[in-house]
Motif scaffolding. Sequence first.
Motif, short mmCIF file in Angstrom:
data_model
loop_
_atom_site.label_atom_id
_atom_site.label_comp_id
_atom_site.label_asym_id
_atom_site.label_seq_id
_atom_site.Cartn_x
_atom_site.Cartn_y
_atom_site.Cartn_z
N ASP A 127 -6.41 2.22 -7.49
CA ASP A 127 -6.71 3.45 -6.36
C ASP A 127 -7.75 3.17 -5.43
N TYR A 128 -7.50 3.88 -4.43
CA TYR A 128 -8.64 3.93 -3.29
C TYR A 128 -8.77 5.19 -2.77
N CYS A 129 -9.84 5.50 -2.19
CA CYS A 129 -9.94 6.82 -1.36
C CYS A 129 -10.96 6.40 -0.22
N PHE A 130 -10.44 6.54 0.93
CA PHE A 130 -10.99 6.17 2.27
C PHE A 130 -11.44 7.40 3.06
N ARG B 37 -15.75 5.14 5.02
CA ARG B 37 -16.32 5.13 3.59
C ARG B 37 -15.32 4.58 2.53
N GLU B 38 -15.43 3.57 1.86
CA GLU B 38 -14.21 3.30 0.87
C GLU B 38 -14.76 3.37 -0.46
N ILE C 227 -9.21 11.84 4.92
CA ILE C 227 -9.30 11.38 4.03
C ILE C 227 -8.03 10.71 3.69
N VAL C 228 -7.85 9.60 3.22
CA VAL C 228 -6.67 8.67 2.71
C VAL C 228 -6.65 8.42 1.30
N GLU C 229 -5.95 8.90 0.39
CA GLU C 229 -5.87 8.24 -1.01
C GLU C 229 -4.46 7.41 -1.15
N GLU C 230 -4.74 6.32 -1.62
CA GLU C 230 -3.69 5.36 -1.80
C GLU C 230 -3.73 4.54 -2.91
N ILE D 24 0.83 -1.36 0.08
CA ILE D 24 0.04 -0.06 0.11
C ILE D 24 0.96 1.28 0.00
N ALA D 25 0.77 2.31 -0.88
CA ALA D 25 1.53 3.41 -1.05
C ALA D 25 0.49 4.59 -0.92
N PHE D 26 0.75 5.41 0.11
CA PHE D 26 -0.17 6.55 0.31
C PHE D 26 0.04 7.49 -0.76
N ARG D 27 -0.82 8.28 -1.19
CA ARG D 27 -0.77 9.36 -2.17
C ARG D 27 -0.79 10.65 -1.30
#
Length: 145
Positions: free
Chosen positions: A111-114, A127-128, A93-96, A80-83
Amino acid sequence: MTNPAAREASKQIVLNAWQTFRTRDAKLIAALFAPDAEWIAPAGNATAVALDHADHMIGADAIARFISTEMHRLFSEIDIAFRAVHADGDSVIVEERMRATVPGGRRYENDYCFVFVVEAGRIKQVREYMDTRKGWQMVFGETSH
């Protein structure tokens, strides 16, 4: 505008959670979440379908079990790499980007946004969001479902 100290505290709770997720220790992970916490992912996403699992988990123990054990039935070699990580008050908010291997040796990359909601020092809701079509193609090798 929210208090900078509150923003930083919420951000640290979420960043520490990601470190704890790596331990795969269900008790440590459950302690991060409020007892009635919710984790909400898109309905019918490939992970939920492949694992015959709910896309809306309720309760710290259910969430911890998924993170510590169940998701590893589908994903191995997880990277997992955080953006970016953005915080405002009790919202983080975590973009990864997640890379992994799925059964059959196929590579998974999405790519995910949490959106985390922190309440009283614990995670109350997640919320994913992700590219569900791309996820489906990588998990099932199919273009649609």
